[in-house]
Design a protein around this motif. Structure first.
Motif, PDB file in Angstrom:
ATOM      1  N   ASP A  67       0.813  -1.220   0.000  1.00 60.73           N
ATOM      2  CA  ASP A  67       0.000   0.000   0.000  1.00 60.73           C
ATOM      3  C   ASP A  67       0.846   1.270   0.000  1.00 60.73           C
ATOM      4  OD1 ASP A  67      -2.210  -1.636   0.035  1.00 60.73           O
ATOM      5  OD2 ASP A  67      -2.536  -1.446   2.190  1.00 60.73           O
ATOM      6  N   ARG A  68       2.160   1.070   0.018  1.00 55.41           N
ATOM      7  CA  ARG A  68       3.118   2.182  -0.025  1.00 55.41           C
ATOM      8  C   ARG A  68       2.919   3.192   1.102  1.00 55.41           C
ATOM      9  NH1 ARG A  68       4.738   2.931  -6.217  1.00 55.41           N
ATOM     10  NH2 ARG A  68       4.487   0.768  -6.771  1.00 55.41           N
ATOM     11  N   LEU A  69       2.583   2.666   2.280  1.00 52.69           N
ATOM     12  CA  LEU A  69       2.454   3.536   3.448  1.00 52.69           C
ATOM     13  C   LEU A  69       3.828   3.816   4.030  1.00 52.69           C
ATOM     14  CD1 LEU A  69      -0.594   2.068   5.429  1.00 52.69           C
ATOM     15  CD2 LEU A  69      -0.560   3.966   3.817  1.00 52.69           C
ATOM     16  N   ALA A  70       3.985   5.003   4.547  1.00 52.61           N
ATOM     17  CA  ALA A  70       5.205   5.337   5.286  1.00 52.61           C
ATOM     18  C   ALA A  70       5.191   4.535   6.587  1.00 52.61           C
ATOM     19  CB  ALA A  70       5.229   6.835   5.577  1.00 52.61           C
ATOM     20  N   PRO A  71       6.353   4.307   7.189  1.00 55.17           N
ATOM     21  CA  PRO A  71       6.392   3.535   8.434  1.00 55.17           C
ATOM     22  C   PRO A  71       5.467   4.074   9.524  1.00 55.17           C
ATOM     23  CG  PRO A  71       8.597   3.777   7.574  1.00 55.17           C
ATOM     24  CD  PRO A  71       7.707   4.639   6.721  1.00 55.17           C
ATOM     25  N   ASP A  72       5.370   5.397   9.661  1.00 53.55           N
ATOM     26  CA  ASP A  72       4.491   5.948  10.699  1.00 53.55           C
ATOM     27  C   ASP A  72       3.017   5.712  10.372  1.00 53.55           C
ATOM     28  OD1 ASP A  72       4.779   7.821   8.585  1.00 53.55           O
ATOM     29  OD2 ASP A  72       4.184   9.478   9.881  1.00 53.55           O
ATOM     30  N   ALA A  73       2.659   5.735   9.106  1.00 54.31           N
ATOM     31  CA  ALA A  73       1.278   5.450   8.700  1.00 54.31           C
ATOM     32  C   ALA A  73       0.948   3.969   8.893  1.00 54.31           C
ATOM     33  CB  ALA A  73       1.057   5.861   7.249  1.00 54.31           C
ATOM     34  N   ALA A  74       1.913   3.099   8.642  1.00 46.73           N
ATOM     35  CA  ALA A  74       1.706   1.664   8.865  1.00 46.73           C
ATOM     36  C   ALA A  74       1.529   1.382  10.356  1.00 46.73           C
ATOM     37  CB  ALA A  74       2.876   0.854   8.299  1.00 46.73           C
ATOM     38  N   LEU A  75       2.288   2.061  11.194  1.00 46.20           N
ATOM     39  CA  LEU A  75       2.134   1.904  12.647  1.00 46.20           C
ATOM     40  C   LEU A  75       0.764   2.395  13.091  1.00 46.20           C
ATOM     41  CD1 LEU A  75       3.140   1.206  15.462  1.00 46.20           C
ATOM     42  CD2 LEU A  75       4.277   3.454  15.519  1.00 46.20           C
ATOM     43  N   LYS A  76       0.318   3.508  12.560  1.00 48.50           N
ATOM     44  CA  LYS A  76      -1.010   4.030  12.899  1.00 48.50           C
ATOM     45  C   LYS A  76      -2.082   3.021  12.499  1.00 48.50           C
ATOM     46  CE  LYS A  76      -4.925   6.250  11.575  1.00 48.50           C
ATOM     47  NZ  LYS A  76      -5.902   5.738  10.623  1.00 48.50           N
ATOM     48  N   ALA A  77      -1.963   2.457  11.302  1.00 47.12           N
ATOM     49  CA  ALA A  77      -2.933   1.460  10.841  1.00 47.12           C
ATOM     50  C   ALA A  77      -2.916   0.237  11.747  1.00 47.12           C
ATOM     51  CB  ALA A  77      -2.640   1.065   9.391  1.00 47.12           C
ATOM     52  N   TYR A  78      -1.726  -0.183  12.160  1.00 47.42           N
ATOM     53  CA  TYR A  78      -1.635  -1.338  13.059  1.00 47.42           C
ATOM     54  C   TYR A  78      -2.270  -1.021  14.414  1.00 47.42           C
ATOM     55  CZ  TYR A  78      -0.132  -5.317  15.635  1.00 47.42           C
ATOM     56  OH  TYR A  78      -0.156  -6.456  16.411  1.00 47.42           O
ATOM     57  N   CYS A  79      -2.046   0.173  14.917  1.00 46.60           N
ATOM     58  CA  CYS A  79      -2.667   0.568  16.183  1.00 46.60           C
ATOM     59  C   CYS A  79      -4.190   0.533  16.070  1.00 46.60           C
ATOM     60  CB  CYS A  79      -2.196   1.965  16.597  1.00 46.60           C
ATOM     61  SG  CYS A  79      -0.496   2.011  17.191  1.00 46.60           S
ATOM     62  N   LEU A  80      -4.717   0.984  14.947  1.00 49.83           N
ATOM     63  CA  LEU A  80      -6.164   0.949  14.733  1.00 49.83           C
ATOM     64  C   LEU A  80      -6.670  -0.487  14.721  1.00 49.83           C
ATOM     65  CD1 LEU A  80      -8.777   2.500  14.151  1.00 49.83           C
ATOM     66  CD2 LEU A  80      -8.203   2.352  11.715  1.00 49.83           C
ATOM     67  N   VAL A  81      -5.951  -1.365  14.062  1.00 52.92           N
ATOM     68  CA  VAL A  81      -6.319  -2.787  14.045  1.00 52.92           C
ATOM     69  C   VAL A  81      -6.288  -3.351  15.471  1.00 52.92           C
ATOM     70  CG1 VAL A  81      -5.552  -5.089  13.312  1.00 52.92           C
ATOM     71  CG2 VAL A  81      -5.646  -3.219  11.663  1.00 52.92           C
ATOM     72  N   ALA A  82      -5.245  -3.032  16.210  1.00 54.00           N
ATOM     73  CA  ALA A  82      -5.111  -3.549  17.579  1.00 54.00           C
ATOM     74  C   ALA A  82      -6.258  -3.069  18.466  1.00 54.00           C
ATOM     75  CB  ALA A  82      -3.767  -3.141  18.166  1.00 54.00           C
ATOM     76  N   LEU A  83      -6.686  -1.831  18.279  1.00 56.84           N
ATOM     77  CA  LEU A  83      -7.801  -1.296  19.065  1.00 56.84           C
ATOM     78  C   LEU A  83      -9.135  -1.934  18.686  1.00 56.84           C
ATOM     79  CD1 LEU A  83      -6.809   2.474  19.138  1.00 56.84           C
ATOM     80  CD2 LEU A  83      -6.700   0.839  21.041  1.00 56.84           C
ATOM     81  N   ASN A  84      -9.133  -2.705  17.616  1.00 60.37           N
ATOM     82  CA  ASN A  84     -10.340  -3.402  17.170  1.00 60.37           C
ATOM     83  C   ASN A  84     -10.270  -4.911  17.397  1.00 60.37           C
ATOM     84  OD1 ASN A  84     -12.454  -1.637  15.537  1.00 60.37           O
ATOM     85  ND2 ASN A  84     -10.434  -0.731  15.322  1.00 60.37           N
ATOM     86  N   LEU A  85      -9.234  -5.384  18.076  1.00 64.62           N
ATOM     87  CA  LEU A  85      -9.126  -6.812  18.364  1.00 64.62           C
ATOM     88  C   LEU A  85     -10.226  -7.243  19.333  1.00 64.62           C
ATOM     89  CD1 LEU A  85      -5.263  -7.157  18.825  1.00 64.62           C
ATOM     90  CD2 LEU A  85      -6.639  -8.001  16.914  1.00 64.62           C
ATOM     91  N   ASN A  86     -10.773  -8.413  19.111  1.00 59.73           N
ATOM     92  CA  ASN A  86     -11.809  -8.940  20.012  1.00 59.73           C
ATOM     93  C   ASN A  86     -11.332  -8.973  21.456  1.00 59.73           C
ATOM     94  OD1 ASN A  86     -13.842  -9.292  18.176  1.00 59.73           O
ATOM     95  ND2 ASN A  86     -13.478 -11.476  17.868  1.00 59.73           N
ATOM     96  N   GLU A  87     -10.091  -9.336  21.667  1.00 58.04           N
ATOM     97  CA  GLU A  87      -9.559  -9.453  23.029  1.00 58.04           C
ATOM     98  C   GLU A  87      -9.543  -8.097  23.741  1.00 58.04           C
ATOM     99  OE1 GLU A  87      -5.665 -11.326  25.314  1.00 58.04           O
ATOM    100  OE2 GLU A  87      -6.080 -11.914  23.251  1.00 58.04           O
ATOM    101  N   PHE A  88      -9.477  -7.020  22.976  1.00 60.06           N
ATOM    102  CA  PHE A  88      -9.530  -5.671  23.553  1.00 60.06           C
ATOM    103  C   PHE A  88     -10.980  -5.219  23.761  1.00 60.06           C
ATOM    104  CE2 PHE A  88      -9.669  -0.993  22.946  1.00 60.06           C
ATOM    105  CZ  PHE A  88      -8.937  -0.622  24.060  1.00 60.06           C
ATOM    106  N   LEU A  89     -11.835  -5.552  22.821  1.00 57.07           N
ATOM    107  CA  LEU A  89     -13.212  -5.054  22.854  1.00 57.07           C
ATOM    108  C   LEU A  89     -14.137  -5.795  23.798  1.00 57.07           C
ATOM    109  CD1 LEU A  89     -13.714  -4.416  19.032  1.00 57.07           C
ATOM    110  CD2 LEU A  89     -13.341  -2.706  20.825  1.00 57.07           C
ATOM    111  N   TYR A  90     -13.895  -7.082  23.997  1.00 51.15           N
ATOM    112  CA  TYR A  90     -14.838  -7.904  24.772  1.00 51.15           C
ATOM    113  C   TYR A  90     -14.152  -8.532  25.971  1.00 51.15           C
ATOM    114  CZ  TYR A  90     -17.488  -7.391  20.490  1.00 51.15           C
ATOM    115  OH  TYR A  90     -18.139  -6.865  19.404  1.00 51.15           O
ATOM    116  N   LEU A  91     -14.841  -8.536  27.090  1.00 51.80           N
ATOM    117  CA  LEU A  91     -14.343  -9.203  28.290  1.00 51.80           C
ATOM    118  C   LEU A  91     -14.720 -10.671  28.278  1.00 51.80           C
ATOM    119  CD1 LEU A  91     -15.339  -6.574  30.988  1.00 51.80           C
ATOM    120  CD2 LEU A  91     -13.081  -6.953  30.001  1.00 51.80           C
ATOM    121  N   ASP A  92     -13.818 -11.506  28.759  1.00 47.73           N
ATOM    122  CA  ASP A  92     -14.126 -12.927  28.905  1.00 47.73           C
ATOM    123  C   ASP A  92     -14.776 -13.170  30.234  1.00 47.73           C
ATOM    124  OD1 ASP A  92     -13.562 -14.223  26.571  1.00 47.73           O
ATOM    125  OD2 ASP A  92     -11.475 -14.653  27.106  1.00 47.73           O
TER     126      ASP A  92
END
Length: 92
Positions: A67-92
């Motif tokens: 996607d030709r993202l700069a490293p900082d943009a790729a990190l931002k995208a990864y952070c967004l993905v991490a904030l959407n992980l089921n383990e973050f969103l839902y309690l067991d």
């Protein structure tokens, strides 16, 4: 699926991902492996597995290459993905 798309596309979530990525870069430096480990540690509140870190590093590299993202943009995208992980969103 609608909720997940709302979180991925919401202005609030994206703004938080930018702030999170800046903090991660300041704390973990420019090494993608350290960045992913830091992101997952904070989001999941546990030590990430080697496989989880490897997947994250691969995703960031793929975002930069395909996607030709700069490293900082790729990190931002990864952070967004991490904030959407089921383990973050839902309690067991």
């Amino acid at each position: 699926p609608t909720q997940a798309l709302s979180l991925l596309n919401s202005r609030f979530a994206n703004d938080q991902a930018v702030l999170f990525a800046r903090n991660v870069a300041a704390q973990a430096g420019a090494d993608p492996q350290k960045q992913v480990t830091h992101v997952l540690g904070r989001v999941l509140q546990r030590t990430p597995t080697a496989a989880e870190v490897s997947r994250g590093v691969r995703l960031m590299a793929d975002l930069q290459r395909a996607d030709r993202l700069a490293p900082d943009a790729a990190l931002k995208a990864y952070c967004l993905v991490a904030l959407n992980l089921n383990e973050f969103l839902y309690l067991d």
